[in-house]
Design a protein around this motif. Structure first.
Motif, PDB file in Angstrom:
ATOM      1  N   ASN A 167      31.554 -12.661   0.235  1.00 29.91           N
ATOM      2  CA  ASN A 167      31.933 -11.406  -0.369  1.00 29.91           C
ATOM      3  C   ASN A 167      30.646 -10.337  -0.221  1.00 29.91           C
ATOM      4  OD1 ASN A 167      33.059  -9.174  -1.507  1.00 29.91           O
ATOM      5  ND2 ASN A 167      33.867 -10.136  -3.379  1.00 29.91           N
ATOM      6  N   PRO A 168      30.591  -9.391   0.462  1.00 34.30           N
ATOM      7  CA  PRO A 168      29.489  -8.589   0.526  1.00 34.30           C
ATOM      8  C   PRO A 168      29.383  -7.849  -0.845  1.00 34.30           C
ATOM      9  CG  PRO A 168      31.159  -7.652   1.828  1.00 34.30           C
ATOM     10  CD  PRO A 168      31.421  -9.044   1.387  1.00 34.30           C
ATOM     11  N   ALA A 169      30.484  -7.539  -1.615  1.00 34.22           N
ATOM     12  CA  ALA A 169      30.229  -6.584  -2.896  1.00 34.22           C
ATOM     13  C   ALA A 169      29.636  -7.429  -3.899  1.00 34.22           C
ATOM     14  CB  ALA A 169      31.910  -6.206  -2.872  1.00 34.22           C
ATOM     15  N   ALA A 170      29.590  -8.740  -3.842  1.00 39.75           N
ATOM     16  CA  ALA A 170      29.022  -9.399  -4.855  1.00 39.75           C
ATOM     17  C   ALA A 170      27.355  -9.296  -4.866  1.00 39.75           C
ATOM     18  CB  ALA A 170      29.453 -10.984  -4.880  1.00 39.75           C
ATOM     19  N   MET A 171      26.748  -8.672  -3.655  1.00 37.37           N
ATOM     20  CA  MET A 171      25.372  -8.471  -3.848  1.00 37.37           C
ATOM     21  C   MET A 171      24.793  -7.454  -4.832  1.00 37.37           C
ATOM     22  SD  MET A 171      24.287  -8.052   0.243  1.00 37.37           S
ATOM     23  CE  MET A 171      25.319  -6.660   0.664  1.00 37.37           C
ATOM     24  N   THR A 172      25.878  -6.745  -5.661  1.00 38.42           N
ATOM     25  CA  THR A 172      25.353  -5.687  -6.585  1.00 38.42           C
ATOM     26  C   THR A 172      25.121  -6.372  -7.745  1.00 38.42           C
ATOM     27  OG1 THR A 172      27.726  -5.331  -7.348  1.00 38.42           O
ATOM     28  CG2 THR A 172      26.725  -3.725  -5.492  1.00 38.42           C
ATOM     29  N   LEU A 173      25.518  -7.800  -7.916  1.00 39.29           N
ATOM     30  CA  LEU A 173      25.479  -8.500  -9.105  1.00 39.29           C
ATOM     31  C   LEU A 173      23.937  -8.958  -9.212  1.00 39.29           C
ATOM     32  CD1 LEU A 173      28.652 -10.890  -8.766  1.00 39.29           C
ATOM     33  CD2 LEU A 173      28.256  -8.761 -10.262  1.00 39.29           C
ATOM     34  N   PHE A 174      23.265  -8.499  -8.356  1.00 43.56           N
ATOM     35  CA  PHE A 174      21.487  -8.850  -8.115  1.00 43.56           C
ATOM     36  C   PHE A 174      20.823  -7.855  -8.559  1.00 43.56           C
ATOM     37  CE2 PHE A 174      23.666 -12.245  -5.727  1.00 43.56           C
ATOM     38  CZ  PHE A 174      22.934 -13.255  -5.723  1.00 43.56           C
ATOM     39  N   THR A 175      19.815  -7.915  -9.275  1.00 41.78           N
ATOM     40  CA  THR A 175      18.964  -6.929  -9.772  1.00 41.78           C
ATOM     41  C   THR A 175      17.397  -6.833  -9.362  1.00 41.78           C
ATOM     42  OG1 THR A 175      18.152  -8.318 -11.587  1.00 41.78           O
ATOM     43  CG2 THR A 175      20.275  -6.618 -12.176  1.00 41.78           C
ATOM     44  N   THR A 176      17.176  -8.379  -8.840  1.00 37.93           N
ATOM     45  CA  THR A 176      15.865  -8.416  -8.216  1.00 37.93           C
ATOM     46  C   THR A 176      16.234  -9.206  -6.513  1.00 37.93           C
ATOM     47  OG1 THR A 176      15.507 -10.545  -8.806  1.00 37.93           O
ATOM     48  CG2 THR A 176      14.715  -8.784 -10.148  1.00 37.93           C
ATOM     49  N   PRO A 177      15.349  -9.080  -5.663  1.00 36.65           N
ATOM     50  CA  PRO A 177      15.701  -9.455  -4.152  1.00 36.65           C
ATOM     51  C   PRO A 177      15.748 -10.929  -4.468  1.00 36.65           C
ATOM     52  CG  PRO A 177      13.844  -7.839  -3.983  1.00 36.65           C
ATOM     53  CD  PRO A 177      14.084  -7.920  -5.666  1.00 36.65           C
ATOM     54  N   ALA A 178      16.727 -11.578  -3.533  1.00 33.08           N
ATOM     55  CA  ALA A 178      16.914 -13.166  -3.462  1.00 33.08           C
ATOM     56  C   ALA A 178      16.902 -13.473  -2.334  1.00 33.08           C
ATOM     57  CB  ALA A 178      18.440 -13.431  -4.300  1.00 33.08           C
ATOM     58  N   LEU A 179      16.463 -15.035  -2.204  1.00 32.42           N
ATOM     59  CA  LEU A 179      16.505 -15.492  -0.738  1.00 32.42           C
ATOM     60  C   LEU A 179      17.067 -16.936  -1.087  1.00 32.42           C
ATOM     61  CD1 LEU A 179      15.303 -15.572   2.002  1.00 32.42           C
ATOM     62  CD2 LEU A 179      13.061 -16.661   1.085  1.00 32.42           C
TER      63      LEU A 179
ATOM     64  N   PHE B  79      33.346  -1.986 -11.083  1.00 31.41           N
ATOM     65  CA  PHE B  79      33.837  -1.904  -9.818  1.00 31.41           C
ATOM     66  C   PHE B  79      32.674  -1.827  -8.547  1.00 31.41           C
ATOM     67  CE2 PHE B  79      36.326   0.216  -6.322  1.00 31.41           C
ATOM     68  CZ  PHE B  79      36.825  -1.016  -5.943  1.00 31.41           C
ATOM     69  N   SER B  80      32.701  -2.574  -7.722  1.00 31.29           N
ATOM     70  CA  SER B  80      31.778  -2.630  -6.780  1.00 31.29           C
ATOM     71  C   SER B  80      32.595  -2.766  -5.461  1.00 31.29           C
ATOM     72  CB  SER B  80      30.686  -3.627  -6.884  1.00 31.29           C
ATOM     73  OG  SER B  80      29.781  -3.359  -7.866  1.00 31.29           O
ATOM     74  N   ILE B  81      32.030  -2.467  -4.306  1.00 34.39           N
ATOM     75  CA  ILE B  81      32.716  -2.595  -3.027  1.00 34.39           C
ATOM     76  C   ILE B  81      31.610  -2.882  -2.040  1.00 34.39           C
ATOM     77  CG2 ILE B  81      34.381  -1.104  -3.220  1.00 34.39           C
ATOM     78  CD1 ILE B  81      32.947   0.958  -1.164  1.00 34.39           C
ATOM     79  N   GLY B  82      31.645  -3.666  -0.778  1.00 34.23           N
ATOM     80  CA  GLY B  82      30.846  -3.845   0.108  1.00 34.23           C
ATOM     81  C   GLY B  82      31.500  -4.135   1.517  1.00 34.23           C
ATOM     82  N   ALA B  83      30.470  -4.054   2.610  1.00 37.70           N
ATOM     83  CA  ALA B  83      31.018  -4.359   3.727  1.00 37.70           C
ATOM     84  C   ALA B  83      30.008  -4.836   4.816  1.00 37.70           C
ATOM     85  CB  ALA B  83      31.253  -2.809   4.402  1.00 37.70           C
ATOM     86  N   GLY B  84      30.197  -5.574   5.754  1.00 34.26           N
ATOM     87  CA  GLY B  84      29.235  -6.199   6.655  1.00 34.26           C
ATOM     88  C   GLY B  84      29.893  -6.252   8.118  1.00 34.26           C
ATOM     89  N   ILE B  85      28.646  -6.578   9.019  1.00 32.76           N
ATOM     90  CA  ILE B  85      29.113  -6.474  10.330  1.00 32.76           C
ATOM     91  C   ILE B  85      28.636  -7.976  10.642  1.00 32.76           C
ATOM     92  CG2 ILE B  85      28.337  -6.154  12.884  1.00 32.76           C
ATOM     93  CD1 ILE B  85      30.041  -3.860  11.112  1.00 32.76           C
ATOM     94  N   ASP B  86      29.563  -8.567  11.452  1.00 32.16           N
ATOM     95  CA  ASP B  86      29.070 -10.226  12.052  1.00 32.16           C
ATOM     96  C   ASP B  86      29.047  -9.777  13.388  1.00 32.16           C
ATOM     97  OD1 ASP B  86      29.601 -11.394   9.374  1.00 32.16           O
ATOM     98  OD2 ASP B  86      31.891 -11.162   9.716  1.00 32.16           O
TER      99      ASP B  86
END
Length: 430
Positions: A56-68, A181-188
């Motif tokens: 789920n790309p929208a869940a990236m908004t749950l991060f406040t710092t870069p993550a690897l 509420f957050s949304i996300g999108a991605g290209i594969d």
């Protein structure tokens, strides 16, 4: 002998996607060690590391710092073909000849890498490398060698080798509208490559087949582009839901694709001048996460896989290779996460997923409803880095298989597929 074109269909589909036996059809659940440890329950919304962007790309908004996150999944499959027989007309009438049992499982390794970069409080970007589909099965070189006379090795028309590898490159973006509420999108971008053989070392062969020892010999690859969309709704920091949709493209593959429809007539057929069109399933997933106490969280997922889009394999020249009807699949997963202390986090989960195959079945790509039993842990090296481990035992059901090709002996067998999956992952926030 007429080659069973179903195997050609199955192989090319897998060739353009990735590695098998971990979910129904050709779907591969191996996106992360953390997900593996909870049977991928809640994976579209938990966001305990960067691998969440695979679901789920929208869940990236749950991060406040870069993550690897960097990980590797090892899959040790145990696939048994038993009670096998070849049935064929003889001067004495229809007779059945037993074929020795075969174990066609193998070990596959699936790496993954994810990076999420929050641009500000509202926008996050991400990149990923992982896999969503695939297969690997190998029959013994002498499979069917115990059969008498001209039937020797006839079973290999239905067996052989299916080996597939692939890569899914994802680029994603997410936007937070407000605290809920957050949304996300991605290209594969998908690349796949696979090799496939059937009916090896059959003899005597007609003179027109000089130079080949296989009735089917395929080496093909291709690219395709898909996309994914997602949303996250947060009731508060302890309760949230995720919904995602993945569009899977129709893949077009080319390469060395040759098979012999009728060895007795000696007329090889190849598709080297055409591309193969293979539709892959769309996927919809709903997940929930609930932090019930300071230490324990409950999470769950329901996933729909649109396998009914795969109705036939045909070429860009409108040549139909095989009519092939699959049914839609479902995953139902539930799990829990327990924070033992500042260093250790424990998790477990269960998944039930349904078979993609319906009336048509196969010994080379066994499929059935499956049960997943999973557990795992995270060990925090420091507040920003941790090691994750997950393990799953996957068990399928006995399936009675009948395969028949015009001009070839009928094969009957019972298949059963189990697997152990092991995942190791390193996650870091900056």
């Amino acid at each position: 002998m007429l080659i069973n074109k179903t195997h050609l269909t199955l192989t090319i589909i897998a060739t353009l996607t990735s590695l098998h036996l971990h979910a129904a059809g050709f779907q591969l659940n191996s996106q992360s060690a953390t997900g593996l440890g909870r049977a991928f329950s809640g994976d579209a919304v938990i966001a305990d590391n960067a691998s969440v962007m695979a679901k789920n790309p929208a869940a990236m908004t749950l991060f406040t710092t870069p993550a690897l996150s960097l990980g590797l999944i090892a899959i040790n499959s145990d696939i048994n073909i038993q009670n096998t027989s070849i049935t064929t007309p003889t001067p004495a009438g229809i007779m059945s000849f037993p074929v020795e049992n075969a174990s066609i499982g193998d070990v596959s390794y699936v790496p993954n890498i994810y990076y999420i970069h929050p641009v500000n409080e509202n926008i996050a970007l991400g990149a990923s490398l992982y896999s969503n589909f695939g297969t690997l099965t190998k029959f013994p070189n002498n499979y069917g060698g115990n059969l008498p006379g001209t039937l020797k090795n006839s079973a290999d028309i239905y067996g052989g080798t299916t080996e597939v590898k692939s890569i899914n490159l994802g680029l994603s973006a997410a936007y937070r509208f407000n605290t809920q509420f957050s949304i996300g999108a991605g290209i594969d971008v998908i690349y796949g490559h696979g090799k496939f053989t059937r009916g090896r070392d059959l003899s005597p062969l007609p003179s027109t087949l000089t130079g080949t020892t296989n009735l089917v010999d395929i080496d093909a690859d291709g690219f395709a582009v898909g996309f994914n969309l997602g949303t996250v709704y947060e009731i508060n920091q302890n309760h949230r839901f995720g919904l995602s949709y993945r569009y899977s493209p129709t893949l077009e593959a080319d390469g060395d694709i040759t098979y012999i429809p009728n060895a007795s007539q000696g007329k090889p057929f190849n598709l080297n001048n055409e591309k193969l069109k293979i539709p892959l399933p769309d996927i919809i997933e709903f997940s929930g996460f609930h932090q019930l106490t300071n230490k324990f969280a409950l999470h769950y997922s329901i996933q729909w896989i649109g396998w009914d889009s795969f109705t036939r394999l045909e070429t860009t020249g409108n040549t139909t290779i095989k009519e092939y009807q699959w049914q839609n699949g479902w995953h139902y997963a539930v799990g829990g996460t327990y924070s033992l202390n500042e260093k250790w986090v424990l998790r477990a989960g269960y998944m039930y997923d349904t078979s993609a195959q319906d009336q048509l079945t196969s010994i080379s790509v066994p499929d059935s409803d499956r049960n997943w039993f999973s557990s795992g842990f995270s060990y925090h090296l420091n507040p920003r880095a941790n090691i994750d481990f997950g393990i799953t035992y996957l068990t399928g059901k006995d399936v009675n298989v009948t395969e028949l090709s015009t001009g070839a002996p009928q094969l009957n067998a019972t298949t059963h597929a189990d697997a152990w999956l092991y995942g190791l992952q390193y996650s870091l926030t900056f």
